[in-house]
Design a protein around this motif. Structure first.
Motif, PDB file in Angstrom:
ATOM      1  N   ARG A  24     -11.845   0.782  -2.229  1.00 40.44           N
ATOM      2  CA  ARG A  24     -12.613   1.059  -3.444  1.00 40.44           C
ATOM      3  C   ARG A  24     -12.212   2.376  -4.080  1.00 40.44           C
ATOM      4  O   ARG A  24     -12.126   2.493  -5.302  1.00 40.44           O
ATOM      5  CB  ARG A  24     -14.118   1.013  -3.154  1.00 40.44           C
ATOM      6  N   LEU A  25     -11.946   3.395  -3.265  1.00 39.81           N
ATOM      7  CA  LEU A  25     -11.485   4.678  -3.802  1.00 39.81           C
ATOM      8  C   LEU A  25     -10.124   4.532  -4.467  1.00 39.81           C
ATOM      9  O   LEU A  25      -9.880   5.089  -5.543  1.00 39.81           O
ATOM     10  CB  LEU A  25     -11.418   5.731  -2.692  1.00 39.81           C
ATOM     11  N   SER A  26      -9.238   3.769  -3.846  1.00 38.72           N
ATOM     12  CA  SER A  26      -7.909   3.530  -4.404  1.00 38.72           C
ATOM     13  C   SER A  26      -8.007   2.784  -5.735  1.00 38.72           C
ATOM     14  O   SER A  26      -7.311   3.122  -6.704  1.00 38.72           O
ATOM     15  CB  SER A  26      -7.067   2.725  -3.409  1.00 38.72           C
ATOM     16  N   GLU A  27      -8.864   1.779  -5.793  1.00 31.13           N
ATOM     17  CA  GLU A  27      -9.057   1.013  -7.023  1.00 31.13           C
ATOM     18  C   GLU A  27      -9.625   1.893  -8.138  1.00 31.13           C
ATOM     19  O   GLU A  27      -9.204   1.798  -9.292  1.00 31.13           O
ATOM     20  CB  GLU A  27      -9.982  -0.186  -6.773  1.00 31.13           C
ATOM     21  N   ALA A  28     -10.573   2.746  -7.800  1.00 31.12           N
ATOM     22  CA  ALA A  28     -11.170   3.645  -8.793  1.00 31.12           C
ATOM     23  C   ALA A  28     -10.119   4.615  -9.337  1.00 31.12           C
ATOM     24  O   ALA A  28     -10.075   4.876 -10.547  1.00 31.12           O
ATOM     25  CB  ALA A  28     -12.340   4.412  -8.192  1.00 31.12           C
ATOM     26  N   GLU A  29      -9.270   5.135  -8.464  1.00 31.72           N
ATOM     27  CA  GLU A  29      -8.220   6.046  -8.900  1.00 31.72           C
ATOM     28  C   GLU A  29      -7.210   5.329  -9.778  1.00 31.72           C
ATOM     29  O   GLU A  29      -6.744   5.877 -10.785  1.00 31.72           O
ATOM     30  CB  GLU A  29      -7.523   6.686  -7.692  1.00 31.72           C
ATOM     31  N   SER A  30      -6.869   4.094  -9.424  1.00 36.07           N
ATOM     32  CA  SER A  30      -5.919   3.308 -10.206  1.00 36.07           C
ATOM     33  C   SER A  30      -6.478   3.014 -11.596  1.00 36.07           C
ATOM     34  O   SER A  30      -5.772   3.136 -12.597  1.00 36.07           O
ATOM     35  CB  SER A  30      -5.616   1.995  -9.475  1.00 36.07           C
ATOM     36  N   MET A  79       0.855  -1.177   0.000  1.00 34.57           N
ATOM     37  CA  MET A  79       0.000   0.000   0.000  1.00 34.57           C
ATOM     38  C   MET A  79       0.900   1.239   0.000  1.00 34.57           C
ATOM     39  O   MET A  79       1.819   1.346   0.780  1.00 34.57           O
ATOM     40  CB  MET A  79      -0.897  -0.041   1.242  1.00 34.57           C
ATOM     41  N   SER A  80       0.622   2.163  -0.881  1.00 29.98           N
ATOM     42  CA  SER A  80       1.438   3.368  -0.967  1.00 29.98           C
ATOM     43  C   SER A  80       1.157   4.287   0.213  1.00 29.98           C
ATOM     44  O   SER A  80       0.154   4.156   0.914  1.00 29.98           O
ATOM     45  CB  SER A  80       1.158   4.106  -2.275  1.00 29.98           C
ATOM     46  N   ASN A  81       2.057   5.243   0.416  1.00 27.85           N
ATOM     47  CA  ASN A  81       1.890   6.197   1.513  1.00 27.85           C
ATOM     48  C   ASN A  81       0.620   7.019   1.343  1.00 27.85           C
ATOM     49  O   ASN A  81      -0.083   7.295   2.312  1.00 27.85           O
ATOM     50  CB  ASN A  81       3.123   7.104   1.613  1.00 27.85           C
ATOM     51  N   ASP A  82       0.307   7.416   0.091  1.00 28.70           N
ATOM     52  CA  ASP A  82      -0.927   8.175  -0.162  1.00 28.70           C
ATOM     53  C   ASP A  82      -2.161   7.352   0.195  1.00 28.70           C
ATOM     54  O   ASP A  82      -3.116   7.864   0.769  1.00 28.70           O
ATOM     55  CB  ASP A  82      -1.012   8.610  -1.624  1.00 28.70           C
ATOM     56  N   THR A  83      -2.127   6.064  -0.153  1.00 26.19           N
ATOM     57  CA  THR A  83      -3.246   5.183   0.152  1.00 26.19           C
ATOM     58  C   THR A  83      -3.386   4.996   1.655  1.00 26.19           C
ATOM     59  O   THR A  83      -4.492   5.010   2.198  1.00 26.19           O
ATOM     60  CB  THR A  83      -3.069   3.822  -0.544  1.00 26.19           C
ATOM     61  N   THR A  84      -2.260   4.833   2.349  1.00 26.49           N
ATOM     62  CA  THR A  84      -2.284   4.688   3.806  1.00 26.49           C
ATOM     63  C   THR A  84      -2.837   5.942   4.459  1.00 26.49           C
ATOM     64  O   THR A  84      -3.678   5.869   5.362  1.00 26.49           O
ATOM     65  CB  THR A  84      -0.866   4.389   4.340  1.00 26.49           C
ATOM     66  N   THR A  85      -2.403   7.093   3.997  1.00 22.26           N
ATOM     67  CA  THR A  85      -2.897   8.359   4.532  1.00 22.26           C
ATOM     68  C   THR A  85      -4.394   8.496   4.303  1.00 22.26           C
ATOM     69  O   THR A  85      -5.129   8.897   5.204  1.00 22.26           O
ATOM     70  CB  THR A  85      -2.142   9.541   3.895  1.00 22.26           C
TER      71      THR A  85
END
Length: 92
Positions: A80-86, A1-7
């Protein structure tokens, strides 16, 4: 998990606790609590979803919100937000 995703996940967890405490007028909640056990119901879940949509652009999965912990509901939303952004980045 990236730092942005963790934040983002941490931000969603904090917001979830804040919103649930406010909606249920229950200051002593934890991420391990479940929405229903705290006294949540469908009308409050819809309001909680509206808060999330306004701030993050998506709502909580109601099945997860009703059946699992607040942490799991928040983490699912973050995922889900991370997946949508990816997906959006890949399509660009």
């Amino acid at each position: 998990m990236s730092n942005d995703t963790t934040t983002r996940a941490e931000e969603i967890r904090r917001a979830t606790l804040e919103w649930v405490a406010d909606l249920l007028e229950e200051p002593e909640i934890a991420l391990e609590d479940t929405f229903l056990e705290l006294g949540g119901h469908s009308a409050l879940a819809l309001q909680l979803g509206e808060y999330a949509r306004e701030r993050f652009g998506d709502e909580y999965d109601l099945m997860i919100l009703f059946e699992r912990t607040l942490a799991e509901a928040a983490d699912d939303l973050a995922w889900r937000l991370s997946e949508a952004e990816s997906t959006a980045r890949e399509a660009a």
